[in-house]
Design a protein around this motif. Structure first.
Motif, PDB file in Angstrom:
ATOM      1  N   TYR A  38      28.650  77.531  64.512  1.00 32.02           N
ATOM      2  CA  TYR A  38      27.484  76.687  64.253  1.00 32.02           C
ATOM      3  C   TYR A  38      27.192  75.740  65.418  1.00 32.02           C
ATOM      4  O   TYR A  38      26.113  75.145  65.474  1.00 32.02           O
ATOM      5  CB  TYR A  38      27.695  75.872  62.976  1.00 32.02           C
ATOM      6  CG  TYR A  38      27.646  76.706  61.720  1.00 32.02           C
ATOM      7  CD1 TYR A  38      26.432  77.192  61.231  1.00 32.02           C
ATOM      8  CD2 TYR A  38      28.804  77.027  61.028  1.00 32.02           C
ATOM      9  CE1 TYR A  38      26.386  77.967  60.084  1.00 32.02           C
ATOM     10  CE2 TYR A  38      28.774  77.805  59.879  1.00 32.02           C
ATOM     11  CZ  TYR A  38      27.554  78.275  59.410  1.00 32.02           C
ATOM     12  OH  TYR A  38      27.514  79.047  58.290  1.00 32.02           O
ATOM     13  N   VAL A  39      28.162  75.570  66.306  1.00 28.39           N
ATOM     14  CA  VAL A  39      28.015  74.655  67.434  1.00 28.39           C
ATOM     15  C   VAL A  39      28.339  75.406  68.726  1.00 28.39           C
ATOM     16  O   VAL A  39      29.380  76.072  68.798  1.00 28.39           O
ATOM     17  CB  VAL A  39      28.963  73.439  67.278  1.00 28.39           C
ATOM     18  CG1 VAL A  39      28.851  72.511  68.484  1.00 28.39           C
ATOM     19  CG2 VAL A  39      28.662  72.684  66.000  1.00 28.39           C
ATOM     20  N   SER A  40      27.467  75.289  69.712  1.00 30.65           N
ATOM     21  CA  SER A  40      27.724  75.929  71.000  1.00 30.65           C
ATOM     22  C   SER A  40      28.799  75.158  71.761  1.00 30.65           C
ATOM     23  O   SER A  40      29.092  73.999  71.445  1.00 30.65           O
ATOM     24  CB  SER A  40      26.438  75.973  71.833  1.00 30.65           C
ATOM     25  OG  SER A  40      26.047  74.658  72.196  1.00 30.65           O
ATOM     26  N   PHE A  41      29.363  75.797  72.780  1.00 32.82           N
ATOM     27  CA  PHE A  41      30.404  75.124  73.564  1.00 32.82           C
ATOM     28  C   PHE A  41      29.870  73.867  74.261  1.00 32.82           C
ATOM     29  O   PHE A  41      30.529  72.814  74.206  1.00 32.82           O
ATOM     30  CB  PHE A  41      31.007  76.087  74.595  1.00 32.82           C
ATOM     31  CG  PHE A  41      32.098  75.463  75.426  1.00 32.82           C
ATOM     32  CD1 PHE A  41      33.345  75.210  74.875  1.00 32.82           C
ATOM     33  CD2 PHE A  41      31.869  75.088  76.752  1.00 32.82           C
ATOM     34  CE1 PHE A  41      34.349  74.616  75.625  1.00 32.82           C
ATOM     35  CE2 PHE A  41      32.863  74.499  77.510  1.00 32.82           C
ATOM     36  CZ  PHE A  41      34.107  74.265  76.941  1.00 32.82           C
ATOM     37  N   PRO A  42      28.678  73.914  74.910  1.00 32.73           N
ATOM     38  CA  PRO A  42      28.154  72.677  75.521  1.00 32.73           C
ATOM     39  C   PRO A  42      27.930  71.564  74.499  1.00 32.73           C
ATOM     40  O   PRO A  42      28.200  70.392  74.779  1.00 32.73           O
ATOM     41  CB  PRO A  42      26.828  73.131  76.144  1.00 32.73           C
ATOM     42  CG  PRO A  42      27.011  74.588  76.397  1.00 32.73           C
ATOM     43  CD  PRO A  42      27.835  75.081  75.241  1.00 32.73           C
ATOM     44  N   GLU A  43      27.451  71.940  73.311  1.00 33.40           N
ATOM     45  CA  GLU A  43      27.235  70.941  72.273  1.00 33.40           C
ATOM     46  C   GLU A  43      28.568  70.369  71.798  1.00 33.40           C
ATOM     47  O   GLU A  43      28.704  69.148  71.596  1.00 33.40           O
ATOM     48  CB  GLU A  43      26.492  71.582  71.092  1.00 33.40           C
ATOM     49  CG  GLU A  43      26.006  70.603  70.046  1.00 33.40           C
ATOM     50  CD  GLU A  43      25.197  71.263  68.955  1.00 33.40           C
ATOM     51  OE1 GLU A  43      24.762  70.556  68.027  1.00 33.40           O
ATOM     52  OE2 GLU A  43      25.000  72.499  69.013  1.00 33.40           O
ATOM     53  N   PHE A  44      29.563  71.222  71.643  1.00 34.10           N
ATOM     54  CA  PHE A  44      30.893  70.782  71.244  1.00 34.10           C
ATOM     55  C   PHE A  44      31.472  69.805  72.263  1.00 34.10           C
ATOM     56  O   PHE A  44      32.000  68.745  71.899  1.00 34.10           O
ATOM     57  CB  PHE A  44      31.815  71.992  71.098  1.00 34.10           C
ATOM     58  CG  PHE A  44      33.265  71.642  70.909  1.00 34.10           C
ATOM     59  CD1 PHE A  44      33.721  71.116  69.712  1.00 34.10           C
ATOM     60  CD2 PHE A  44      34.180  71.827  71.942  1.00 34.10           C
ATOM     61  CE1 PHE A  44      35.067  70.790  69.534  1.00 34.10           C
ATOM     62  CE2 PHE A  44      35.521  71.508  71.769  1.00 34.10           C
ATOM     63  CZ  PHE A  44      35.967  70.989  70.567  1.00 34.10           C
ATOM     64  N   MET A  45      31.337  70.113  73.540  1.00 37.18           N
ATOM     65  CA  MET A  45      31.862  69.239  74.585  1.00 37.18           C
ATOM     66  C   MET A  45      31.121  67.911  74.625  1.00 37.18           C
ATOM     67  O   MET A  45      31.728  66.856  74.840  1.00 37.18           O
ATOM     68  CB  MET A  45      31.779  69.934  75.949  1.00 37.18           C
ATOM     69  CG  MET A  45      32.739  71.109  76.118  1.00 37.18           C
ATOM     70  SD  MET A  45      34.471  70.643  75.826  1.00 37.18           S
ATOM     71  CE  MET A  45      34.708  69.400  77.111  1.00 37.18           C
ATOM     72  N   SER A  46      29.817  67.949  74.387  1.00 31.03           N
ATOM     73  CA  SER A  46      29.045  66.701  74.401  1.00 31.03           C
ATOM     74  C   SER A  46      29.475  65.787  73.256  1.00 31.03           C
ATOM     75  O   SER A  46      29.463  64.560  73.391  1.00 31.03           O
ATOM     76  CB  SER A  46      27.542  66.995  74.316  1.00 31.03           C
ATOM     77  OG  SER A  46      27.176  67.478  73.031  1.00 31.03           O
ATOM     78  N   ARG A  47      29.892  66.380  72.137  1.00 28.99           N
ATOM     79  CA  ARG A  47      30.377  65.565  71.017  1.00 28.99           C
ATOM     80  C   ARG A  47      31.694  64.887  71.378  1.00 28.99           C
ATOM     81  O   ARG A  47      31.901  63.709  71.056  1.00 28.99           O
ATOM     82  CB  ARG A  47      30.548  66.432  69.768  1.00 28.99           C
ATOM     83  CG  ARG A  47      29.240  66.952  69.196  1.00 28.99           C
ATOM     84  CD  ARG A  47      29.468  67.706  67.895  1.00 28.99           C
ATOM     85  NE  ARG A  47      28.242  68.290  67.385  1.00 28.99           N
ATOM     86  CZ  ARG A  47      28.125  68.918  66.216  1.00 28.99           C
ATOM     87  NH1 ARG A  47      29.192  69.030  65.429  1.00 28.99           N
ATOM     88  NH2 ARG A  47      26.974  69.421  65.829  1.00 28.99           N
ATOM     89  N   LEU A  48      32.572  65.619  72.039  1.00 29.38           N
ATOM     90  CA  LEU A  48      33.838  65.017  72.464  1.00 29.38           C
ATOM     91  C   LEU A  48      33.591  63.920  73.498  1.00 29.38           C
ATOM     92  O   LEU A  48      34.222  62.861  73.456  1.00 29.38           O
ATOM     93  CB  LEU A  48      34.767  66.087  73.032  1.00 29.38           C
ATOM     94  CG  LEU A  48      35.237  67.176  72.066  1.00 29.38           C
ATOM     95  CD1 LEU A  48      36.252  68.089  72.749  1.00 29.38           C
ATOM     96  CD2 LEU A  48      35.840  66.573  70.800  1.00 29.38           C
ATOM     97  N   LEU A  49      32.659  64.162  74.418  1.00 25.97           N
ATOM     98  CA  LEU A  49      32.356  63.161  75.442  1.00 25.97           C
ATOM     99  C   LEU A  49      31.723  61.915  74.846  1.00 25.97           C
ATOM    100  O   LEU A  49      31.832  60.829  75.421  1.00 25.97           O
ATOM    101  CB  LEU A  49      31.438  63.764  76.507  1.00 25.97           C
ATOM    102  CG  LEU A  49      32.087  64.797  77.438  1.00 25.97           C
ATOM    103  CD1 LEU A  49      31.031  65.461  78.322  1.00 25.97           C
ATOM    104  CD2 LEU A  49      33.157  64.143  78.300  1.00 25.97           C
ATOM    105  N   SER A  50      31.066  62.063  73.687  1.00 28.60           N
ATOM    106  CA  SER A  50      30.453  60.889  73.065  1.00 28.60           C
ATOM    107  C   SER A  50      31.508  59.861  72.680  1.00 28.60           C
ATOM    108  O   SER A  50      31.225  58.659  72.606  1.00 28.60           O
ATOM    109  CB  SER A  50      29.642  61.298  71.834  1.00 28.60           C
ATOM    110  OG  SER A  50      30.492  61.668  70.747  1.00 28.60           O
TER     111      SER A  50
END
Length: 284
Positions: A38-50
Motif C-alpha cells: 500500500y506504500v511505495s518505497f519512497p513514501e515509506f522512506m519519507s515517513r521515516l525521515l519525518s
C-alpha cells in the motif's frame, strides 16, 4: 446538501512522543503497509525521515490548500494532553491564532468529557488562547474501535452544560440534532475509517476509498442529509501519505464538481437556528 470539513490536530512534532510508544508503533505500521504494497518505497522512506525532521503537522499546507479551494474548514486543536496527544499549550496557542488569522474556524480537541470541573477548566483554557467563545468541541480519540472514546448521554449533557456551541462526537449518516443548547454534528466520513477498514493499518487502495466515498455521499443525498460532515487529519496532508492526501484533494474537487457547497460549523449553526426560528414563526 452542504459539506462541512474539519481537521483534528493530533501531533505537532514526532519528538513530543519520546515518552510514549507512538513512534515505534508508527514505524511498525509503515513496515506492514509497505510489505502489503500500500506504500511505495519512497513514501515509506519519507515517513521515516519525518521522524528525524520532527514535523508531524501540515497545518500551514492544509490551510493554503483549503483557502485556494474555498473550503472554510475548522481545526480542532487540543489544550490538554491525553492518550497519544502530547503537544504543548504554547504550540496550541500558536496554531489557534494562525488558523483564526487566516479566517478559519477553530474548535477544542478535548480530553475532558466526563468530569464537569475538568471540562470547564479545559474550555476556559481554549477561550484564553483563542479569545473566542463561539466554538465547539470534538473529543480526542472519538470512535467505535477498541480503545476509542464513546460518549454517554451524561457526557453529552456535561458538554452542553459547559456552554459549547456545537459538538461533533458521534458517527452516522444523520442530520445535526440539538441536545439542550448544543448542536451535535454526526461525522459521516473520517479518513482513518476509509483507509483502515478492518485493521490498524491501511488495507484499502485509493480507488477503493474513492468508490466508498461516492457511495456514502450518494446515500446521504438519497436520505436528504442537509450537512455532510467530513474529518481529515492534518498529518495526512503530506507526500509522506500520498494516497491520503490525493484522496482529500480529489474529494474537495468532487464536491465542487458536484455542486456541493462548503460551510463551517458556526455557519451551519446559524442556518439551523434560523430555520428553527422560521418554523416556529410559521407554526405560531
Amino acid at each position: 446538501m452542504k459539506v462541512i470539513i474539519s481537521h483534528d490536530v493530533d501531533h505537532i512534532t514526532a519528538w513530543e512522543h519520546r515518552k510514549d510508544l507512538i513512534v515505534p508503533k508508527f514505524v511498525a505500521r509503515n513496515l506492514i503497509e509497505a510489505g502489503l504494497g500500500y506504500v511505495s518505497f519512497p513514501e515509506f522512506m519519507s515517513r521515516l525521515l519525518s521522524i528525524a525532521r520532527n514535523k508531524w503537522q501540515n497545518i500551514e499546507e492544509l490551510m493554503e490548500f483549503d483557502r485556494e479551494n474555498g473550503v472554510p474548514s475548522t481545526f480542532f486543536i487540543a489544550v490538554s494532553n491525553g492518550r497519544s496527544l502530547n503537544y504543548s499549550a504554547g504550540d496550541a496557542g500558536y496554531w489557534i491564532q494562525a488558523a483564526l488569522e487566516r479566517g478559519f474556524g477553530v474548535g477544542l480537541h478535548g480530553i475532558a468529557f466526563n468530569n464537569y470541573a475538568d471540562i470547564r477548566e479545559e474550555k476556559a483554557s481554549f477561550e484564553r488562547l483563542s479569545k473566542r467563545d463561539d466554538f465547539g468541541v470534538r473529543i480526542h480519540n472519538i470512535g467505535h474501535k477498541p480503545h476509542s472514546v464513546s460518549l454517554s448521554a451524561l457526557d453529552t449533557h456535561l458538554l452542553n452544560k459547559a456552554g459549547y456551541v456545537f459538538s461533533s462526537n458521534v458517527f452516522g449518516i444523520e442530520d445535526p440534532y440539538k441536545t439542550g443548547g448544543l448542536w451535535e454534528f454526526p461525522i459521516h466520513i473520517m479518513d482513518g475509517y476509509l483507509f483502515q477498514r478492518e485493521t490498524p493499518w491501511q488495507d484499502q487502495t485509493v480507488e477503493q476509498v474513492k468508490q466508498l466515498t461516492q457511495r456514502m455521499v450518494d446515500e446521504a443525498l438519497s436520505r436528504e442529509i442537509r450537512y455532510f460532515n467530513v474529518l481529515f487529519h492534518d498529518v495526512y496532508f503530506s507526500r509522506c501519505f500520498k494516497g491520503w492526501r490525493d484522496w482529500y484533494c480529489w474529494f474537495i474537487d468532487y464536491c465542487r464538481r458536484g455542486g456541493l457547497p462548503f460551510v463551517d460549523y458556526v455557519g451551519a449553526v446559524r442556518e439551523l437556528e434560523l430555520q428553527r426560528q422560521t418554523a416556529g414563526t410559521r407554526a405560531g
